[in-house]
Enzyme design. Structure first.
Site, mmCIF file in Angstrom:
data_model
loop_
_atom_site.group_PDB
_atom_site.id
_atom_site.type_symbol
_atom_site.label_atom_id
_atom_site.label_comp_id
_atom_site.label_asym_id
_atom_site.label_seq_id
_atom_site.Cartn_x
_atom_site.Cartn_y
_atom_site.Cartn_z
ATOM 1 N N ASP A 64 6.381 89.955 -20.971
ATOM 2 C CA ASP A 64 7.839 90.007 -20.905
ATOM 3 C C ASP A 64 8.262 91.173 -20.034
ATOM 4 O O ASP A 64 7.652 92.250 -20.111
ATOM 5 C CB ASP A 64 8.411 90.213 -22.326
ATOM 6 C CG ASP A 64 9.680 89.417 -22.561
ATOM 7 O OD1 ASP A 64 10.434 89.218 -21.600
ATOM 8 O OD2 ASP A 64 9.907 88.990 -23.709
ATOM 9 N N HIS A 116 14.129 91.428 -13.209
ATOM 10 C CA HIS A 116 14.202 91.451 -14.675
ATOM 11 C C HIS A 116 12.881 91.057 -15.330
ATOM 12 O O HIS A 116 12.669 91.325 -16.510
ATOM 13 C CB HIS A 116 15.315 90.516 -15.163
ATOM 14 C CG HIS A 116 16.687 91.038 -14.883
ATOM 15 N ND1 HIS A 116 17.472 91.623 -15.835
ATOM 16 C CD2 HIS A 116 17.395 91.118 -13.730
ATOM 17 C CE1 HIS A 116 18.615 92.009 -15.302
ATOM 18 N NE2 HIS A 116 18.591 91.711 -14.011
HETATM 19 C C1 GDG Z 1 15.043 88.306 -19.129
HETATM 20 C C2 GDG Z 1 13.588 88.825 -19.147
HETATM 21 C C3 GDG Z 1 14.451 91.037 -19.946
HETATM 22 C C4 GDG Z 1 18.516 84.854 -27.929
HETATM 23 N N1 GDG Z 1 18.796 83.784 -28.674
HETATM 24 C C5 GDG Z 1 20.118 83.731 -28.783
HETATM 25 C C6 GDG Z 1 20.670 84.798 -28.068
HETATM 26 N N2 GDG Z 1 19.657 85.477 -27.558
HETATM 27 C C7 GDG Z 1 19.815 86.718 -26.772
HETATM 28 C C8 GDG Z 1 19.044 87.876 -27.373
HETATM 29 C C9 GDG Z 1 18.886 88.776 -26.144
HETATM 30 C C10 GDG Z 1 18.790 87.758 -24.995
HETATM 31 O O1 GDG Z 1 19.301 86.521 -25.475
HETATM 32 C C11 GDG Z 1 17.341 87.505 -24.585
HETATM 33 O O2 GDG Z 1 16.898 88.599 -23.840
HETATM 34 P P1 GDG Z 1 15.348 88.936 -23.682
HETATM 35 O O3 GDG Z 1 15.263 90.242 -23.019
HETATM 36 O O4 GDG Z 1 14.720 88.930 -25.018
HETATM 37 O O5 GDG Z 1 14.688 87.751 -22.840
HETATM 38 P P2 GDG Z 1 15.032 86.819 -21.546
HETATM 39 O O6 GDG Z 1 16.119 85.849 -21.834
HETATM 40 O O7 GDG Z 1 13.732 86.190 -21.177
HETATM 41 O O8 GDG Z 1 15.532 87.828 -20.394
HETATM 42 C C12 GDG Z 1 13.441 89.912 -20.205
HETATM 43 C C13 GDG Z 1 15.864 90.477 -19.780
HETATM 44 O O9 GDG Z 1 15.891 89.444 -18.782
HETATM 45 C C14 GDG Z 1 16.857 91.562 -19.366
HETATM 46 O O10 GDG Z 1 16.446 92.223 -18.208
HETATM 47 O O11 GDG Z 1 14.445 91.913 -21.060
HETATM 48 O O12 GDG Z 1 12.129 90.435 -20.173
HETATM 49 O O13 GDG Z 1 12.677 87.750 -19.384
HETATM 50 O O14 GDG Z 1 20.024 89.561 -25.934
HETATM 51 O O15 GDG Z 1 19.757 88.437 -28.435
HETATM 52 N N3 GDG Z 1 21.983 85.049 -27.976
HETATM 53 C C15 GDG Z 1 22.820 84.191 -28.624
HETATM 54 N N4 GDG Z 1 22.358 83.113 -29.348
HETATM 55 C C16 GDG Z 1 21.023 82.854 -29.457
HETATM 56 O O16 GDG Z 1 20.614 81.893 -30.139
HETATM 57 N N5 GDG Z 1 24.141 84.419 -28.562
#
Ligand code: GDG
Length: 475
Positions: A363, A157
């Site tokens: 990322d 990921h």
């Molecule tokens: C890893 C990789 C890759 C955020 N704050 C809250 C919340 N979120 C949700 C967002 C989004 C998810 O969490 C975060 O996903 P990201 O992709 O931005 O980042 P990582 O957590 O670092 O994820 C990344 C991912 O895996 C998938 O393969 O894209 O590059 O690092 O959905 O909306 N959700 C809630 N409350 C929050 O305060 N409910």
């Protein structure tokens, strides 16, 4: 159809209807469709007195969950140590703060082997195994050593770094060799896939083939599978539930424009640089003072891991300084919320914002960028400002405004452009982005990975040397 087994560090129980994001929903349908099983840590930490806490099994919605706690020692060495203090920073190009300790690595291998040991007795011959993320790079190798010949695929990921950065992780060779025990290695982008195959060609004597490589007499398939979202689900959520918080925020804003950022609190997300860019916007654009507000939502994560307390302190200082300098009695320029919100609040907040500011220093993909676009009203959409170092930039460069997150001045100028962009251009960019999000959604990601895994040619035959050098550390 053969049964699907998902293996990941953490197991999240989610049903398709529940408001849970990402992976949980993504694999849920596939698991349900195949009467599948999900194996992993239950999030609890148990005493070291019992080094082998038993697994617990439960069935929900046709999915078998097999979960277990980690002992304190395992949590410390495998999770906090090698996974999050060594691999996470190094894979995000932060070799400067990646800390290596031999005992952490030994703990990491031991937990990877323990995951394989727990799975082995439950496997049926035609089960297909899908393993997730950097916590489990060596899991497949241990499966092979235990004689497991099922098809096993792995999806990373986070980014896979350039060879020169990967080499800063001392056991890099063993790790890459261990990864080659998988039948299919999936990455977020082609750049990540190429970084991995380049390393293998240079350091493992691999030779490239049509869909992967041949390493030590074994075919390993590789591919790029950019993870997506369910855009219709995000759009529905963004329109519904006009919660108290969103209503209050909007009335407090009056006619002001809103810039929004949502990230786990992590040094890879570039939040300090982003705050600086917002300050530069206020400094150089007097027209924006009093007429734009910036909301940063950043729930704490991994607070007990090296580097995370520091980033929290830096952000608090930076937000305080900016508000102290630029704020007015009737206007708070920057609202930094160090807490999490329900998705039913986040999505309408994204919809209410004229700019989605997503500027990680590195990322794997970044799902927030995709969610922001899907949450926009098509008749009056906001603008996505996106870091060129997010995996998502490969897919979204046509519709988003790309920035270099190390260029504070450049980000401020781009913010200015985004805030002034005319409706026709915004609508046209949004349409381009939505086409892409629909064509490469979450179901497409999952189905294409699983189709390639089920077709991955040779499987099962353990590679050349048994157990590789993992035994060098006495495991
Ligand atoms: C890893 C990789 C890759 C955020 N704050 C809250 C919340 N979120 C949700 C967002 C989004 C998810 O969490 C975060 O996903 P990201 O992709 O931005 O980042 P990582 O957590 O670092 O994820 C990344 C991912 O895996 C998938 O393969 O894209 O590059 O690092 O959905 O909306 N959700 C809630 N409350 C929050 O305060 N409910």
């Amino acid at each position: 159809m053969s049964r699907l087994i998902v293996v990941s560090n953490r197991v999240t129980q989610a049903s398709a209807g529940k408001a849970t994001g990402g992976l949980a929903v993504g694999v849920h349908d596939a698991l349900q469709g195949s009467g599948g099983m999900w194996l992993g840590w239950n999030g609890e930490v148990s005493s070291d007195d019992n080094p082998n806490p038993p697994s617990a099994s439960a069935t929900h919605d046709g999915i078998d969950y097999c979960t277990f706690p980690l002992t304190h020692r395992d949590y410390d060495r495998y999770y906090r140590g090698f996974s999050n203090a060594t691999l996470w920073p190094a894979f995000h190009y932060r070799a400067d703060i990646s800390r290596y300790r031999r005992e952490d690595y030994e703990g990491y291998l031991q937990v990877n082997r323990d995951f394989a040991r727990r799975l082995a007795p439950m496997l049926k011959p035609d089960d297909v195994i899908w393993v997730h993320d950097y916590h489990l790079l060596a899991f497949g190798r241990y499966c092979r050593d235990m004689g497991i010949t099922n098809r096993i695929g792995f999806f990373l990921h986070i980014p896979f770094p350039a060879a020169e950065v990967f080499r800063t992780v001392p056991p890099h060779r063993e790790l890459a060799q261990a990864m080659c025990a998988y039948d299919l290695l999936g990455f977020q982008t082609q750049a990540d896939e190429h970084a991995f195959t380049d390393y293998c060609v240079r350091f493992l004597n691999a030779s490239r083939e049509d869909h992967g490589m041949s390493v030590e007499g074994r075919q390993v398939r590789t591919g790029a599978y950019p993870i997506g979202i369910d855009p219709d689900d995000v759009a529905r959520m963004s329109r519904a539930n006009r919660t108290r918080q969103v209503v209050a925020l909007k009335s407090g804003l009056a006619d002001r424009k809103l810039i929004i950022s949502v990230d786990r609190l992590d040094y890879s997300k570039g939040i300090v640089e982003r705050f600086n860019a917002f300050e530069r916007l206020l400094e150089h654009g007097p027209g924006h003072r009093g007429s734009v507000s910036f909301v940063q939502i950043a729930p704490t994560s991994r607070s007990d891991v090296l580097g995370y307390r520091e980033i929290r302190r830096d952000l608090e200082r930076s937000a305080g300084r900016i508000n102290g300098k630029w704020g007015e009695l009737a206007w708070t320029p920057l609202r930094y919320m160090n807490r999490s919100y329900e998705r039913s609040v986040l999505m309408p907040l994204m919809r209410a914002s004229q700019v989605g500011l997503v500027t990680p220093l590195r990322d794997g993909m970044n799902l927030v960028a995709k969610e922001y676009v899907a949450a926009q009203p098509p008749e009056d959409p906001g603008v996505l400002v996106l870091s060129e170092f997010a995996g998502a930039a490969c897919e979204m460069k046509e519709g988003a405004l790309l920035v270099n997150p190390y260029d504070v001045e450049g980000m401020a100028l781009t913010l200015d452009r985004a805030l002034r962009m005319p409706l026709a251009e915004r609508a046209q960019r949004h349409e381009v982005l939505m086409r892409r999000l629909r064509a490469y959604d979450l179901a497409q990601w999952r189905d294409s990975f699983l189709a390639d895994l089920r077709n991955a040619g040779q499987h099962g035959a353990p590679g050349g040397r048994p157990a590789l050098e993992l035994q060098a550390v006495g495991l």
